[in-house]
Design a protein around this motif. Structure first.
Motif, PDB file in Angstrom:
ATOM      1  N   VAL A  41       0.831  -1.205   0.000  1.00 55.24           N
ATOM      2  CA  VAL A  41       0.000   0.000   0.000  1.00 55.24           C
ATOM      3  C   VAL A  41       0.862   1.250   0.000  1.00 55.24           C
ATOM      4  N   ALA A  42       1.967   1.232   0.735  1.00 58.97           N
ATOM      5  CA  ALA A  42       2.869   2.379   0.763  1.00 58.97           C
ATOM      6  C   ALA A  42       3.500   2.584  -0.611  1.00 58.97           C
ATOM      7  N   LEU A  43       3.878   1.489  -1.259  1.00 59.65           N
ATOM      8  CA  LEU A  43       4.455   1.577  -2.598  1.00 59.65           C
ATOM      9  C   LEU A  43       3.437   2.150  -3.579  1.00 59.65           C
ATOM     10  N   GLU A  44       2.204   1.687  -3.473  1.00 61.37           N
ATOM     11  CA  GLU A  44       1.140   2.184  -4.337  1.00 61.37           C
ATOM     12  C   GLU A  44       0.935   3.685  -4.137  1.00 61.37           C
ATOM     13  N   ALA A  45       0.889   4.135  -2.880  1.00 61.94           N
ATOM     14  CA  ALA A  45       0.680   5.552  -2.591  1.00 61.94           C
ATOM     15  C   ALA A  45       1.824   6.391  -3.133  1.00 61.94           C
ATOM     16  N   ALA A  46       3.039   5.900  -2.971  1.00 60.65           N
ATOM     17  CA  ALA A  46       4.207   6.630  -3.469  1.00 60.65           C
ATOM     18  C   ALA A  46       4.180   6.713  -4.992  1.00 60.65           C
ATOM     19  N   MET A  47       3.786   5.621  -5.628  1.00 57.59           N
ATOM     20  CA  MET A  47       3.711   5.608  -7.091  1.00 57.59           C
ATOM     21  C   MET A  47       2.653   6.591  -7.579  1.00 57.59           C
ATOM     22  N   LEU A  48       1.503   6.627  -6.922  1.00 56.17           N
ATOM     23  CA  LEU A  48       0.454   7.574  -7.289  1.00 56.17           C
ATOM     24  C   LEU A  48       0.930   9.013  -7.118  1.00 56.17           C
ATOM     25  N   ALA A  49       1.654   9.270  -6.033  1.00 53.22           N
ATOM     26  CA  ALA A  49       2.180  10.614  -5.793  1.00 53.22           C
ATOM     27  C   ALA A  49       3.188  10.998  -6.872  1.00 53.22           C
ATOM     28  N   ALA A  50       4.025  10.048  -7.270  1.00 53.33           N
ATOM     29  CA  ALA A  50       5.017  10.322  -8.309  1.00 53.33           C
ATOM     30  C   ALA A  50       4.334  10.636  -9.640  1.00 53.33           C
ATOM     31  N   ILE A  51       3.264   9.909  -9.934  1.00 50.43           N
ATOM     32  CA  ILE A  51       2.515  10.150 -11.177  1.00 50.43           C
ATOM     33  C   ILE A  51       1.829  11.511 -11.121  1.00 50.43           C
ATOM     34  N   ALA A  52       1.213  11.822  -9.969  1.00 50.32           N
ATOM     35  CA  ALA A  52       0.496  13.086  -9.826  1.00 50.32           C
ATOM     36  C   ALA A  52       1.425  14.287  -9.963  1.00 50.32           C
ATOM     37  N   SER A  53       2.701  14.108  -9.608  1.00 48.41           N
ATOM     38  CA  SER A  53       3.644  15.230  -9.662  1.00 48.41           C
ATOM     39  C   SER A  53       4.080  15.581 -11.078  1.00 48.41           C
ATOM     40  N   LEU A  54       3.697  14.732 -12.056  1.00 46.41           N
ATOM     41  CA  LEU A  54       4.110  14.972 -13.438  1.00 46.41           C
ATOM     42  C   LEU A  54       3.535  16.265 -13.997  1.00 46.41           C
ATOM     43  N   ASP A  55       2.300  16.569 -13.654  1.00 51.61           N
ATOM     44  CA  ASP A  55       1.596  17.682 -14.283  1.00 51.61           C
ATOM     45  C   ASP A  55       0.705  18.338 -13.245  1.00 51.61           C
ATOM     46  N   GLN A  56       0.939  19.598 -12.990  1.00 52.74           N
ATOM     47  CA  GLN A  56       0.149  20.290 -11.972  1.00 52.74           C
ATOM     48  C   GLN A  56      -1.309  20.473 -12.399  1.00 52.74           C
TER      49      GLN A  56
END
Length: 774
Positions: A610-625
């Motif tokens: 779950v932590a890995l999933e959350a981090a991955m989602l955060a990394a994706i979200a940071s691509l484009d404001q």
């Protein structure tokens, strides 16, 4: 061969597949979802690769596993049609001979036999319930294929309505297309019909017969239009003529009044009969009921009068008559609750009433005033408890979109429905009929357009169908009648055939869930197994079969409302520029994938899934404001949107991991469906989130088809989606991949996005060591 004056052909039910196809083509040709086609989606489901209405689904599931001799077809028009009864009685009393076929679609071979064995002066086609010309066209083609020489007369409400609405230059092409020889275009054409048959019998001229269009050369000549009305008392049905046919269903539709004393602005009665509203004398009604009783085997009556209980005194006298004579009929009717008191309703119960149709239309005083309605909420609050106490079932109609309608007025109406809890309802879009009184006040309401293509000072038809869809999704505790295909009258017909009303309610509840599932997940190929199991068991109403216990499913009205509240709470306040940008974005299918990048998990500290999933989602979200949400499709499940704000910081991710993710999964099924409803979010003053990036976890980058398939359940969101990331944890390695559409995303952009996520992921996990993709 015998010579007979005419052959009456009753109703032709178009196949639902054809009906669906017509509306689908209309939607496609208009460049948008035609509102009639949208409305149809609330009344059908997908099963075994076909679109099925409620009655068709019941037939299919009832017949599963049965031998041929035990199978049945359930059809809501499977009774003796009133048009045949009235026309046949009228002709017989005036010395004209006739044969008839009740249901064209079921009796084609009998029709063929009659045409081949007899000479008819004319074949007469009725058109009581038609909305498309194809119903008539199909019958004409069939008759012509059997006997090219026979004359064909088309009439009834469909033809008369076309004559009222169309200009002459558009009416004659319709006549040529249908290819009948004669058209009776008055609302009540009995007199025109008999004059025409007499002229055909004796070869006399036709030009003196009013309300007639007839073939002349390559065109049609239209005669003078005059009022053509036969008082009801002079044309009562001769039930003995049709006793055997009435006995097949045990059902009779009867009428004891002409016209309507009211002038509701949405109804065409004021233009076609109010000036002559009369009810039959009580002794004449008694003769009618006596004749029905004497015909034998008729057990159920539907009083089709628009205002059966008006005037009140006469209605009570009729109820007392029925009680005194002990006819034993079960019956239902249209009813005006503003003209009822407790005594009248109690008399109805004693007289055999089992159900009433109540025209609420709206709970808004503004809308009711514009409609010129005389029944108000107080009348329903007063009478509904009496109906419930006496066990008289109630069907309430609602129209959405009449001038004055707003988001708030329909919300008031739906809240009122939940308050009074009728047995059945059908919320439908207002149809702008140019033969109704509102048309003459169109300037007052800035009303433009007609049919289902209208707009006025408070709403347009497209908004109205959105609100009907919202009502369909949210309704709880009241059974939605899927009409067309299973109307409120059919409930009593089925009860006559042995399916109890409560069992029908359960069946229709499950059917509505299946229809909601189809709306939310149009890419899902089959009905949810639990819903299908329940429908199948309920359909077998003549067997002692256990019925699946009702359990919480995401497609009930209560579950949807809970989920809607959750997703709306996550949406951010409206910003007009962002909302427009969100709806303007469009891409296509993601058909290209980048080779997988591999990251060593031990370097990432072996994070929990779950932590890995959350981090991955955060990394994706940071691509484009500009991205408000990132989508997630957990292994083997329906995708759902994750707000970028939910993983934007360490604190947000902690909340996501501990509680929010669980709630997202609980409400996942309708997440994208609610997000794409800009009209609903606008009502709450929330903006439509922009989904640019999505994540599929548990699928290797090589398995693109499986990854895209999950998001194919939500095609509206795919139109906005640019990048579909793939994450698969295998042993001590993390596989990262990316799917994209090369028509809208360049290879460089895709490669940079994947590398950026791979570099950002360690930071989101709090790992200092910079990991570069190999």
């Amino acid at each position: 061969m015998s010579t007979v004056d005419c052959l009456l052909v009753g109703h032709n039910e178009m196949s639902f597949r054809d009906y669906y196809g017509i509306l689908e083509n209309m939607a496609a040709s208009s460049g948008r979802d035609h509102v009639a086609f949208r409305d149809l989606q609330f009344n059908c489901v997908n099963y075994e690769g076909d679109h099925l209405q409620g009655q068709d689904m019941l037939t299919t599931l009832y017949n599963e596993g049965r031998p041929e001799h035990e199978r049945r077809t359930f059809y809501n028009g499977d009774c003796f049609w009133t048009a045949i009864a009235y026309l046949g009685s009228y002709l017989n009393k005036r010395g004209y001979s006739f044969d008839y076929v009740n249901l064209f679609q079921d009796e084609k071979e009998r029709l063929r036999k009659l045409l081949l064995e007899n000479n008819y002066h004319a074949v007469v086609l009725t058109g009581t319930m038609y909305v498309f010309e194809q119903n008539i066209w199909e019958v004409v083609r069939f008759v012509r294929s059997v006997r090219k020489d026979v004359k064909i007369i088309a009439g009834g409400p469909y033809i008369s309505k076309q004559a009222e609405e169309r200009e002459p230059e558009y009416l004659k092409p319709l006549f040529r297309y249908l290819d009948a020889d004669f058209y009776c275009y008055s609302r009540e054409g009995e007199q025109t019909l008999t004059k025409l048959i007499d002229a055909l019998r004796h070869g006399t001229p036709l030009d003196t017969i009013p309300n007639l269009a007839y073939r002349e050369g390559r065109g049609y000549k239209v005669t003078e239009k005059v009022k053509d009305h036969t008082p009801l008392a002079q044309n009562m049905v001769d039930y003995q003529l049709f006793a055997a046919d009435y006995a097949k269903s045990g059902w009779a539709n009867i009428r004891i009044s002409d016209g309507c004393p009211y002038a509701c602005a949405f109804c065409s009665f004021p233009e076609h009969g109010n000036e002559r509203y009369v009810t039959l004398p009580l002794e004449r009604i008694e003769q009618e009921l006596d004749a029905i009783k004497a015909a034998g085997a008729i057990t159920h009556i539907f009083f089709v009068d628009a205002t059966f209980n008006v005037p009140k005194k006469k209605f009570k006298d009729l109820m007392q008559l029925m009680i005194r004579k002990q006819y034993g009929f079960k019956w239902h009717c249209f009813f005006r609750c503003d003209q009822a008191d407790e005594e009248a309703i109690e008399l109805m119960k004693q007289a055999g009433c089992i159900g009433v149709f109540l025209g609420l239309e709206s709970a808004s005083e503004i809308v009711l005033r514009n409609m010129d309605k005389t029944a108000h909420k107080a009348d329903f609050r007063r009478t509904m408890p009496i109906f419930k106490r006496l066990g008289i079932r109630t069907m309430i109609s609602v129209q959405v979109g009449f001038p004055g309608e707003t988001y708030d007025t329909i919300a008031d109406t739906m809240a009122f429905l939940e308050e009074i809890q009728p047995d059945f309802t059908r919320v439908q879009i207002w149809f702008c009929d140019v033969t109704t009184p509102v048309w003459y006040k169109r300037n007052t309401f800035d009303l433009q357009g007609k049919g289902y293509g209208w707009r006025h000072y408070t709403m347009d038809a497209e908004t109205a169908v959105n609100l009907v869809e919202d009502a369909f999704m949210r309704l709880d505790g009241v059974t939605w009648i899927p009409d067309p295909g299973y109307n409120w009258v059919f409930c009593y017909m089925l009860e006559n055939l042995g399916m109890p009303i409560e069992r029908q309610k359960a069946f229709l509840g499950a059917f509505a869930e299946a229809a909601r599932e189809r709306l939310v997940l149009p890419g899902r190929p089959q009905i949810h197994a639990d819903i299908l199991k329940e429908m199948r068991e309920l359909a077998q109403f003549d067997k002692e079969m256990p019925v699946a216990s009702t359990q919480r499913r995401p497609f009930t009205g209560a579950a949807y409302r809970e989920s809607e509240a959750f997703w709306v709470s996550l949406a951010e306040p409206e910003m007009e520029d962002r909302r427009i940008a969100a709806t303007a974005k469009a891409t296509h299918v993601h058909d290209v994938t980048l080779p997988a990048l591999l990251l060593p998990l031990d370097e990432l500290g072996m994070p929990e899934p779950v932590a890995l999933e959350a981090a991955m989602l955060a990394a994706i979200a940071s691509l484009d404001q500009g991205s408000d949400s990132v989508g997630l499709s957990p292994d083997g499940d329906v995708p759902f949107p994750v707000p970028a704000a939910a993983v934007a910081s360490a604190e947000a991710r902690e909340s996501y991991e501990s509680s929010l993710r669980g709630r997202l999964i609980t409400h996942r099924t309708v997440g994208f469906f609610i997000q794409q409803h800009s009209h609903k979010l606008a009502y709450w003053r929330k903006r439509v989130p922009l989904l640019q990036h999505a994540l599929v976890s548990g699928v290797g980058a090589q398995d693109l088809a499986a990854a895209v398939q999950r998001f194919a359940l939500i095609p509206q969101q795919l139109e906005r989606l640019e990048l579909l990331f793939l994450m698969d944890r295998q042993g001590d390695m993390l596989h990262l991949g990316l799917a994209y559409d090369p028509a809208t995303v360049s290879l460089d952009r895709a490669r940079q996005a994947l590398q950026s996520v791979a570099k950002t992921l360690p930071q989101q996990l709090g790992v200092n060591t910079a990991l570069l993709p190999g």
